[in-house]
Design an enzyme around this catalytic site. Structure first.
Site, short mmCIF file in Angstrom:
data_model
loop_
_atom_site.label_atom_id
_atom_site.label_comp_id
_atom_site.label_asym_id
_atom_site.label_seq_id
_atom_site.Cartn_x
_atom_site.Cartn_y
_atom_site.Cartn_z
CE LYS A 112 16.03 16.42 -13.12
NZ LYS A 112 15.63 16.50 -11.74
C1 LIG Z 1 20.90 19.63 -14.20
C2 LIG Z 1 20.42 19.33 -12.83
N1 LIG Z 1 21.31 19.18 -11.85
C3 LIG Z 1 20.92 18.91 -10.60
C4 LIG Z 1 19.60 18.81 -10.25
C5 LIG Z 1 19.24 18.49 -8.85
O1 LIG Z 1 18.84 17.15 -8.70
P1 LIG Z 1 17.89 16.75 -7.52
O2 LIG Z 1 16.66 17.56 -7.66
O3 LIG Z 1 17.63 15.30 -7.69
O4 LIG Z 1 18.60 17.08 -6.26
C6 LIG Z 1 18.62 18.98 -11.25
C7 LIG Z 1 17.18 18.90 -10.99
O5 LIG Z 1 16.65 18.12 -10.31
C8 LIG Z 1 19.05 19.20 -12.56
O6 LIG Z 1 18.16 19.30 -13.55
N1 LIG Z 2 15.55 20.07 -11.17
C1 LIG Z 2 14.34 19.47 -11.51
C2 LIG Z 2 13.27 19.84 -10.53
C3 LIG Z 2 12.36 18.69 -10.30
O1 LIG Z 2 13.02 17.70 -9.63
P1 LIG Z 2 12.60 16.19 -9.64
O2 LIG Z 2 13.87 15.44 -9.72
O3 LIG Z 2 11.87 15.98 -8.37
O4 LIG Z 2 11.72 15.92 -10.81
C4 LIG Z 2 14.01 19.85 -12.95
O5 LIG Z 2 14.93 20.15 -13.68
O6 LIG Z 2 12.88 19.87 -13.35
#
Ligand SMILES: Cc1ncc(COP(=O)(O)O)c(C=O)c1O
Ligand SMILES: N[C@@H](CCOP(=O)(O)O)C(=O)O
Length: 461
Positions: A112
């Site tokens: 993120k």
């Molecule tokens: C460590 C981790 N892996 C995978 C994901 C999944 O990613 P996305 O929500 O973009 O599919 C998340 C949260 O979004 C995450 O925090």
């Molecule tokens: N897995 C995410 C959930 C939110 O997803 P986002 O990519 O739409 O912000 C988290 O860890 O908060």
């Protein structure tokens, strides 16, 4: 560049407006009207660029017109200066032609940071230019929250409220959010699950009257700028293993479908990608949809990979928009039918989804086995989300001559429970987080009730 809503009833917006708007006013998600497309030769010419230079190349067409080029370059440089590896997104080889892309080298140890370190700076700049303020309301299953707080906390133009599901994130994840004590940072533990938190965010966008005139902004991947910044590392990693003259495949631990959607866009922009593998935990709605056209919502399981405990995957709507020929009326109708309980795609849309994605589901027991097996054979410690990605990569990989890259979405130190269940030792916290367990925490626990959460926000802005 103009951005349009997937549901067709909201006005087309510029980058700056999309950045601040978050969700479209018709409940849809903003997407670029058109994507930039690059030839193999052009992509190949980027091979010697630094991550920061490449980030500028890839993102500039989306931003141009809103932020001066030199200012945008400065933001990119600052955003990635806090990463602890000079390659920003380094790769580690785990087996023959098999790679892990380390996306956890930023300040909060999850992918993120790539988008949120930049998003905070972009928002701050645009708000400063316009003399405006924004109330950020975000939902997190553990990682977005701390990355968003870290990216936004220094802004004079932002107040940030983060909803996390009470007792459903790891202790490290919770403390990364709740130990940030700043006047503009508010953590709320909602007695519900991530879908409840995300639902409250979306409902708050639909009716912002509780804000008494203040404006709401988004840090979740419903915000286009999040997706934009996540496209870059698909290009950087493909270039590192011989792309674009050679195809590359990716496996992506998936929840809200934002990260893998960025990979799909990289492919649309010209990056030769062979496979995009959606890797899920027991919360497998995306795997069921891709494999059997079953989009039914089931009860959310608590797993060892809490960040992926998501049933309502927001960004899937962006893919469905393309799968329906970008017909917003059809998409709006489909979303209404989903909400009324219809859970299948038409044949053409399902075919489009299956042509673009493979998928695999991994349960907790197998997740631990993979962590243990990979550690025993390579001494490399995976976090549980990445372990799911790697297992899915191995199960779905069709052509072993094509490099397979698994996105390592978080550092294992954030998930000691899974690591220890796998029989491995949890690593020590990095230097900048050494005292995390001694720091003071501040957060409020609130019922799973929209009015209560909105009341909390309204009292503090
Ligand atoms: C460590 C981790 N892996 C995978 C994901 C999944 O990613 P996305 O929500 O973009 O599919 C998340 C949260 O979004 C995450 O925090
Ligand atoms: N897995 C995410 C959930 C939110 O997803 P986002 O990519 O739409 O912000 C988290 O860890 O908060």
């Amino acid at each position: 560049m103009k951005y349009i809503s997937t549901r067709g009833q909201a006005p087309a917006l510029s980058f700056g407006d999309v950045l601040l708007a978050g969700l479209a006013s018709d409940g849809g998600l903003y997407v670029p009207e058109q994507l930039p497309k690059y030839s193999t030769e052009e992509i190949a010419s980027w091979a010697s660029l630094s991550y920061q230079e490449l980030a500028f190349k890839v993102m500039w067409p989306f931003v141009e017109g809103e932020v001066p080029a030199e200012e945008f370059k400065r933001m990119i440089d600052e955003a990635y200066a806090g990463f602890n590896h000079s390659a920003v997104a380094p790769m580690v080889q785990t087996d023959n032609n098999e790679w892990v892309l380390e996306l956890f080298r930023g300040p909060t140890l999850a992918f993120k940071d790539f988008a949120l370190q930049l998003l905070g700076r972009l928002m701050d700049y645009v708000l400063g230019q316009r003399g405006e303020k924004l109330v950020i309301l975000g939902a997190t299953s553990g990682d977005t929250g701390s990355a968003a707080i870290e990216g936004c906390r220094h802004s004079e133009h932002l107040d940030i409220f983060i909803l996390h599901p009470y007792q459903r994130v790891s202790e490290v994840q919770r403390r990364q959010m709740t130990t940030v004590i700043d006047d503009n940072v508010f953590n709320i533990a909602v007695k519900g699950n991530f879908d409840d938190c995300q639902g409250m965010v979306k409902s708050s966008f639909a009716d912002q009257s509780f804000l008494k005139g203040a404006k709401l902004g988004a840090v979740n991947s419903i915000n286009w700028a999040r997706i934009m910044a996540q496209i870059v590392y698909y290009f950087s990693s493909a270039l590192a293993v011989g792309g674009p003259h050679r195809k590359v495949s990716f496996s992506v631990p998936t929840g809200n479908f934002g990260d893998i959607f960025a990979g799909y866009l990289a492919k649309q922009m010209g990056l030769p990608i062979d496979q995009l593998v959606v890797a899920t935990n027991q919360n497998d709605i995306l795997h069921r949809t891709i494999a059997t056209n079953d989009m039914s919502r089931q009860a959310l399981n608590v797993t060892l990979s809490p960040s992926m405990d998501i049933m309502v995957s927001s960004n899937f709507e962006r893919l469905l928009f393309d799968a329906h020929g970008r017909d917003s009326a059809e998409l709006a109708d489909l979303m209404a039918r989903f909400n009324a309980g219809d859970v299948t795609l038409n044949d053409e849309a399902w075919k489009y989804v299956k042509e673009n994605f493979d998928s695999y589901k991994v349960d907790d027991a197998r997740t631990c086995e993979v962590i243990s097996e990979v550690f025993n054979s390579t001494q490399y410690l995976l976090d549980p989300h990445t372990a799911i990605g790697l297992e899915a990569a191995r199960q779905c990989w069709k052509d072993k001559s094509v490099p397979m890259i698994t996105l390592a979405t978080a550092h294992p130190v954030k998930f000691p429970e899974a690591v220890e269940k796998a029989g491995c030792q949890s690593p020590s916290l990095p230097e900048h987080m050494k005292d995390l367990f001694e720091r003071e925490e501040a957060y409020d626990v609130i019922d799973n009730d929209l009015a209560a959460v909105q009341g909390f926000v309204a009292e503090r802005i």
